[in-house]
Design a protein around this motif. Structure first.
Motif, PDB file in Angstrom:
ATOM      1  N   ALA A 243       2.320  -1.623  -3.379  1.00 54.46           N
ATOM      2  CA  ALA A 243       1.711  -0.512  -4.072  1.00 54.46           C
ATOM      3  C   ALA A 243       2.656  -0.007  -5.042  1.00 54.46           C
ATOM      4  N   THR A 246       3.025   5.304  -3.742  1.00 55.92           N
ATOM      5  CA  THR A 246       2.549   5.469  -2.162  1.00 55.92           C
ATOM      6  C   THR A 246       2.553   7.035  -2.178  1.00 55.92           C
ATOM      7  N   SER A 248       2.207  10.361   0.458  1.00 50.95           N
ATOM      8  CA  SER A 248       1.973  11.004   1.633  1.00 50.95           C
ATOM      9  C   SER A 248       2.030  12.237   1.785  1.00 50.95           C
ATOM     10  N   LEU A 271      -2.465   4.815  -1.316  1.00 51.00           N
ATOM     11  CA  LEU A 271      -1.930   3.771  -1.852  1.00 51.00           C
ATOM     12  C   LEU A 271      -2.517   3.292  -3.377  1.00 51.00           C
TER      13      LEU A 271
END
Length: 366
Positions: A243, A246, A248, A271
């Protein structure tokens, strides 16, 4: 001469006493083992001894030196291992979970080294996986509730506790010549720990992260990258998904109501590479119920989505404390997938849309 020797001995004993009063080193850890049955891995059932399920197997050393006036020097080094065969959790890395040194001050705490990001640090207390069993983590552990991803070359700041609230920020330097963002990660978090209410919020961005999406989600390709020729074949091999970025984020909370502790969580992991993006979303609710002083039952349900795949999972665990440090437990999880294969965390993908696991184990803290 006798008087001189007596003075030296007295001074040495005094210095030793001062050093002992100012510094403290603690050895701590966790060992967990049990027997698990899984209904379907690549088309076959299996029975195995699993370790680190109720809580990760680990041993750590934590030290604090009181410097006076509200200042303290500190360090933590912590290694994860597998009690079933004695191997290190991450080959070639001795202190894979924590390796930090820092300074605590009245204005907050600064630490540097190798450490987890805030998705784990601030959300783990209300996660079914951390409250119950590793099998309860979301598919692929992309949101890192199982602490399988840490930041290297990191520096972290945490604020003082303001009425239960703590704020934090960290940066993991990529240390790549010519690019500040290459392999860099950064994370922010906030948490509240109260008498009844606990809550957390976290956000993390990682550049150039390699993730085993094929083996943990049972998919053969993603965003133009081939991950496996057949992810559920008996001899399947997987390539990591690389990736570019990324991202989150997560939020959760729990609230104690008598003998019940209901909890809820939402997390999303995106991603990205040059071909586009794909995201996993996780929704989870559950509760712990204190049957007696020694006995606690936990139940939860979760729903996860990734592209056109959906996973619905039901989790149940009964934990019986033999003492403050030792717990016997029985756990089970059932997952049903649509648009893809069932894949309960810690296991290889099923070759069907369903997978179930049952476990009996013992967990000891020291």
């Amino acid at each position: 001469m006798k008087t001189k020797n007596k003075l030296i001995a007295t001074a040495a004993m005094s210095l030793a006493g001062v050093a002992s009063a100012q510094s403290n080193v603690t050895v701590y850890g966790s060992v967990d083992a049990g027997v698990s049955y899984v209904s379907n891995q690549r088309g076959g059932s299996s029975v195995r001894q699993d370790s680190g399920n109720r809580s990760p197997d680990r041993i750590g050393f934590r030290g604090v030196e009181d410097l006076g006036s509200g200042y303290k020097a500190l360090f933590v080094v912590e290694n994860g291992f597998n009690v079933d065969d004695g191997s290190m959790k991450r080959a070639g890395v001795l202190f894979n979970r924590y390796s930090i040194v820092g300074l605590s001050t009245p204005a907050g705490t600064v630490t540097m080294g190798h450490m987890p990001e805030f998705m784990y640090e601030y959300l783990r207390f209300q996660s079914s996986g951390n409250m119950g069993s590793a099998y309860f983590f979301h598919p692929g552990n992309l949101d890192n509730m199982a602490n399988q991803f840490q930041l290297d070359n990191a520096i972290k700041y945490e604020s003082p506790n303001f009425g239960g609230f703590t704020l934090g920020a960290m940066n993991g330097f990529g240390e790549q010549a010519g690019s500040f963002n290459k392999s860099r990660s950064y994370s922010f978090g906030a948490k509240y720990l109260g008498n009844a209410l606990n809550a957390g919020l976290a956000y993390t961005v990682s550049h150039d992260r390699a993730i085993n999406v094929g083996g943990t989600l049972g998919i053969g390709s993603l965003l133009g990258q081939t991950l496996s020729a057949n992810p559920v074949a008996p001899n399947a091999q997987y390539a990591n998904f690389n990736a570019d970025v990324t991202t989150s984020m997560g939020i959760n909370a729990s609230y104690k109501i008598g003998d019940f502790v209901p909890h809820a969580m939402y997390s999303r992991v995106k991603l990205e590479n040059k071909a586009g993006s794909a995201a996993e979303a996780n929704y989870e609710i559950g509760t712990d119920y204190k049957v007696s002083v020694a006995d606690t039952v936990g139940v939860s349900v979760s729903r996860s989505t990734f592209q056109n795949i959906r996973w619905n999972q039901f989790n149940l665990i009964n934990m019986y404390r033999l003492s403050k440090r030792t717990t016997l437990y029985v756990a089970g999880a059932y997952q049903r997938a649509s648009g893809g294969y069932a894949v309960i965390n810690s296991f290889l993908p099923s070759n069907s849309q369903s997978q179930a696991v049952y476990r009996v184990g013992i967990h000891h803290l020291f």
